[in-house]
Motif scaffolding. Structure first.
Motif, PDB file in Angstrom:
ATOM      1  N   SER A   1      49.298  67.683  23.254  1.00  0.00           N
ATOM      2  CA  SER A   1      48.797  68.598  22.216  1.00  0.00           C
ATOM      3  C   SER A   1      47.776  67.868  21.356  1.00  0.00           C
ATOM      4  CB  SER A   1      49.941  69.123  21.332  1.00  0.00           C
ATOM      5  OG  SER A   1      50.434  68.105  20.476  1.00  0.00           O
ATOM      6  N   MET A   2      46.884  68.645  20.724  1.00  0.00           N
ATOM      7  CA  MET A   2      45.889  68.069  19.825  1.00  0.00           C
ATOM      8  C   MET A   2      45.522  69.094  18.759  1.00  0.00           C
ATOM      9  SD  MET A   2      41.921  66.921  20.449  1.00  0.00           S
ATOM     10  CE  MET A   2      42.256  65.584  21.580  1.00  0.00           C
ATOM     11  N   ASP A   3      45.531  68.659  17.510  1.00  0.00           N
ATOM     12  CA  ASP A   3      45.141  69.517  16.399  1.00  0.00           C
ATOM     13  C   ASP A   3      44.158  68.762  15.506  1.00  0.00           C
ATOM     14  OD1 ASP A   3      47.065  71.694  16.928  1.00  0.00           O
ATOM     15  OD2 ASP A   3      48.563  70.185  16.393  1.00  0.00           O
ATOM     16  N   ILE A   4      43.064  69.416  15.141  1.00  0.00           N
ATOM     17  CA  ILE A   4      42.132  68.836  14.178  1.00  0.00           C
ATOM     18  C   ILE A   4      42.664  69.178  12.779  1.00  0.00           C
ATOM     19  CG2 ILE A   4      39.753  68.713  13.367  1.00  0.00           C
ATOM     20  CD1 ILE A   4      40.161  67.746  16.244  1.00  0.00           C
ATOM     21  N   MET A   5      43.097  68.170  12.043  1.00  0.00           N
ATOM     22  CA  MET A   5      43.711  68.386  10.736  1.00  0.00           C
ATOM     23  C   MET A   5      42.673  68.486   9.618  1.00  0.00           C
ATOM     24  SD  MET A   5      46.841  65.634  11.116  1.00  0.00           S
ATOM     25  CE  MET A   5      47.742  66.209   9.656  1.00  0.00           C
ATOM     26  N   GLU A   6      41.577  67.742   9.771  1.00  0.00           N
ATOM     27  CA  GLU A   6      40.544  67.718   8.733  1.00  0.00           C
ATOM     28  C   GLU A   6      39.222  67.352   9.383  1.00  0.00           C
ATOM     29  OE1 GLU A   6      39.686  68.492   4.791  1.00  0.00           O
ATOM     30  OE2 GLU A   6      41.745  68.252   5.495  1.00  0.00           O
ATOM     31  N   THR A   7      38.145  68.038   8.989  1.00  0.00           N
ATOM     32  CA  THR A   7      36.809  67.719   9.495  1.00  0.00           C
ATOM     33  C   THR A   7      35.929  67.309   8.327  1.00  0.00           C
ATOM     34  OG1 THR A   7      37.030  69.304  11.318  1.00  0.00           O
ATOM     35  CG2 THR A   7      34.806  68.576  10.752  1.00  0.00           C
ATOM     36  N   PHE A   8      35.380  66.094   8.392  1.00  0.00           N
ATOM     37  CA  PHE A   8      34.496  65.605   7.327  1.00  0.00           C
ATOM     38  C   PHE A   8      33.051  65.959   7.639  1.00  0.00           C
ATOM     39  CE2 PHE A   8      38.115  62.588   7.417  1.00  0.00           C
ATOM     40  CZ  PHE A   8      38.622  62.857   6.148  1.00  0.00           C
ATOM     41  N   GLU A   9      32.628  65.655   8.860  1.00  0.00           N
ATOM     42  CA  GLU A   9      31.300  65.984   9.358  1.00  0.00           C
ATOM     43  C   GLU A   9      31.460  66.390  10.813  1.00  0.00           C
ATOM     44  OE1 GLU A   9      28.765  62.609   8.829  1.00  0.00           O
ATOM     45  OE2 GLU A   9      29.459  62.226   6.795  1.00  0.00           O
ATOM     46  N   GLU A  10      30.341  66.700  11.448  1.00  0.00           N
ATOM     47  CA  GLU A  10      30.409  67.111  12.855  1.00  0.00           C
ATOM     48  C   GLU A  10      30.961  65.996  13.743  1.00  0.00           C
ATOM     49  OE1 GLU A  10      27.441  68.776  16.394  1.00  0.00           O
ATOM     50  OE2 GLU A  10      26.659  68.368  14.387  1.00  0.00           O
TER      51      GLU A  10
ATOM     52  N   CYS B   1      35.117  56.162  18.318  1.00  0.00           N
ATOM     53  CA  CYS B   1      36.158  55.207  17.946  1.00  0.00           C
ATOM     54  C   CYS B   1      37.151  55.846  16.972  1.00  0.00           C
ATOM     55  CB  CYS B   1      35.536  53.950  17.328  1.00  0.00           C
ATOM     56  SG  CYS B   1      34.316  54.258  16.022  1.00  0.00           S
ATOM     57  N   GLY B   2      38.268  55.159  16.759  1.00  0.00           N
ATOM     58  CA  GLY B   2      39.296  55.729  15.893  1.00  0.00           C
ATOM     59  C   GLY B   2      40.289  54.692  15.422  1.00  0.00           C
ATOM     60  N   ILE B   3      41.086  55.090  14.447  1.00  0.00           N
ATOM     61  CA  ILE B   3      42.167  54.270  13.921  1.00  0.00           C
ATOM     62  C   ILE B   3      43.223  55.209  13.355  1.00  0.00           C
ATOM     63  CG2 ILE B   3      41.066  54.046  11.640  1.00  0.00           C
ATOM     64  CD1 ILE B   3      42.305  51.230  11.465  1.00  0.00           C
ATOM     65  N   SER B   4      44.488  54.841  13.490  1.00  0.00           N
ATOM     66  CA  SER B   4      45.561  55.712  13.002  1.00  0.00           C
ATOM     67  C   SER B   4      45.698  55.661  11.487  1.00  0.00           C
ATOM     68  CB  SER B   4      46.895  55.324  13.652  1.00  0.00           C
ATOM     69  OG  SER B   4      46.963  55.753  14.985  1.00  0.00           O
ATOM     70  N   LEU B   5      46.210  56.754  10.937  1.00  0.00           N
ATOM     71  CA  LEU B   5      46.493  56.878   9.511  1.00  0.00           C
ATOM     72  C   LEU B   5      47.964  57.212   9.313  1.00  0.00           C
ATOM     73  CD1 LEU B   5      43.502  59.241   8.548  1.00  0.00           C
ATOM     74  CD2 LEU B   5      43.526  56.731   8.430  1.00  0.00           C
ATOM     75  N   ASP B   6      48.544  56.700   8.236  1.00  0.00           N
ATOM     76  CA  ASP B   6      49.899  57.120   7.852  1.00  0.00           C
ATOM     77  C   ASP B   6      49.751  58.387   7.015  1.00  0.00           C
ATOM     78  OD1 ASP B   6      51.526  55.199   9.050  1.00  0.00           O
ATOM     79  OD2 ASP B   6      50.986  53.732   7.529  1.00  0.00           O
ATOM     80  N   TYR B   7      49.665  59.519   7.710  1.00  0.00           N
ATOM     81  CA  TYR B   7      49.357  60.780   7.032  1.00  0.00           C
ATOM     82  C   TYR B   7      50.122  61.906   7.701  1.00  0.00           C
ATOM     83  CZ  TYR B   7      46.624  64.718   5.237  1.00  0.00           C
ATOM     84  OH  TYR B   7      46.245  65.882   4.637  1.00  0.00           O
ATOM     85  N   GLY B   8      50.697  62.802   6.894  1.00  0.00           N
ATOM     86  CA  GLY B   8      51.404  63.957   7.419  1.00  0.00           C
ATOM     87  C   GLY B   8      52.821  63.629   7.841  1.00  0.00           C
ATOM     88  N   GLU B   9      53.632  64.665   7.979  1.00  0.00           N
ATOM     89  CA  GLU B   9      55.029  64.501   8.384  1.00  0.00           C
ATOM     90  C   GLU B   9      55.140  64.304   9.896  1.00  0.00           C
ATOM     91  OE1 GLU B   9      57.664  64.303   6.380  1.00  0.00           O
ATOM     92  OE2 GLU B   9      56.287  64.401   4.681  1.00  0.00           O
TER      93      GLU B   9
END
Length: 291
Positions: free
Chosen positions: A169-178, A216-224
């Motif tokens: 599964s994949m959900d976009i939680m927040e979009t800052f820019e394109e 590229c990416g990095i994990s965040l401690d965000y959300g339940e």
């Protein structure tokens, strides 16, 4: 069943003693009732009361109702290690730092890498990670397609979930820019479910690199954390995709991955899973691009 407006009401009503003086509006005003309320609150917070809690309950019984609840929450917070979910980051400095980290990985000399797996589609190397006690993996292979289309299949978007056999599964939680977002995704169990399903929340950034692209990416401690999942953590990771100069219809795809799966796992199982997963990533991607 406890009332949604007062989830402690049902356990309190079953407790006896001065509980009869407690109602849905909150804890009682007399000190005896507050003492019972504190003890029941504590039982709700601690399956096994910490050492010395009885003395603390006597102290808390002298506090006002609001302070009682505040103290219980603080104690529970400390019991959980004092850790809170991080707020969403400022994307600009995080994206810049992330890009610089991946470019540094990309400049590491060949002598520092050790081959972990080799297939007809890709070669996987590894070296000790600077971020955690596991490994930083490098994967590289030639893919028959243009860079933009390849990266569109890798970064968050409509394609990835269709072809990546590991992602469920994949959900976009927040979009800052394109080209910049926060996404949450889940992965299937691996090695006959020795590695249970994982969940990740990642900051993702895509930018130009030389004649190609870097995502590229990095994990965040965000959300339940969702039920039945273990929250994993991706340390700085990414994919460089550049066209081959002597064959413009082909691209060199190089990835850097350092995933901390967390949970109680034997390191040998993690190492086996990571090497195989990266090799399979290339074969699955190639099939998707030809479809």
């Amino acid at each position: 069943m406890a009332s949604p407006s007062n989830p402690l009401r049902a356990p309190l009503e079953a407790g006896g003693g001065s509980v009869a003086r407690m109602n849905s509006s909150g804890p009682p005003n007399d000190s005896s009732g507050r003492s019972d309320y504190v003890r029941v609150c504590a039982r709700r917070c601690f399956p096994r009361p910490p050492f010395g809690f009885g003395r603390s309950a006597l102290l808390l019984a002298s506090l006002t109702p609001c302070r009682v609840l505040l103290c219980v929450c603080v104690i529970r917070h400390l019991r959980l290690g004092g850790k809170q979910m991080d707020p969403l980051p400022n994307p600009t400095p995080l994206a810049s730092k992330l890009r610089n980290t991946l470019v540094r990985y990309h400049s590491i000399g060949d002598s520092e890498w050790r081959v972990a797996k080799k297939t007809k589609d890709a070669t996987v190397w590894r070296k000790p990670s600077e971020e955690f006690s596991g490994y930083l993996y490098k994967a590289q292979g030639v893919v028959e397609d243009v860079t933009n289309r390849i990266v569109d299949h890798i970064r968050p978007g409509p394609y990835r979930l269709d072809w990546d056999s590991l992602m469920t599964s994949m959900d976009i939680m927040e979009t800052f820019e394109e080209n910049c977002c926060v996404m949450r995704y889940t992965t299937a169990g691996q090695l006959w479910n020795i590695i249970a399903p994982r969940e990740f929340v990642d900051f993702s950034y895509t930018t130009n690199y030389e004649d190609g692209l870097l995502t590229c990416g990095i994990s965040l401690d965000y959300g339940e954390v969702r039920p039945n999942f273990v929250r994993g953590f991706n340390h700085p990771c990414g994919w460089f995709c550049v066209p081959l100069k002597d064959s413009p219809g082909h691209s060199l795809l190089t990835g850097y991955i350092q995933t901390e799966l967390r949970g109680m796992l034997p390191q040998s199982a993690v190492d086996t899973a990571m090497s195989s997963t990266l090799a399979n990533f290339y074969s699955d991607l190639k099939k998707a691009l030809k479809a």
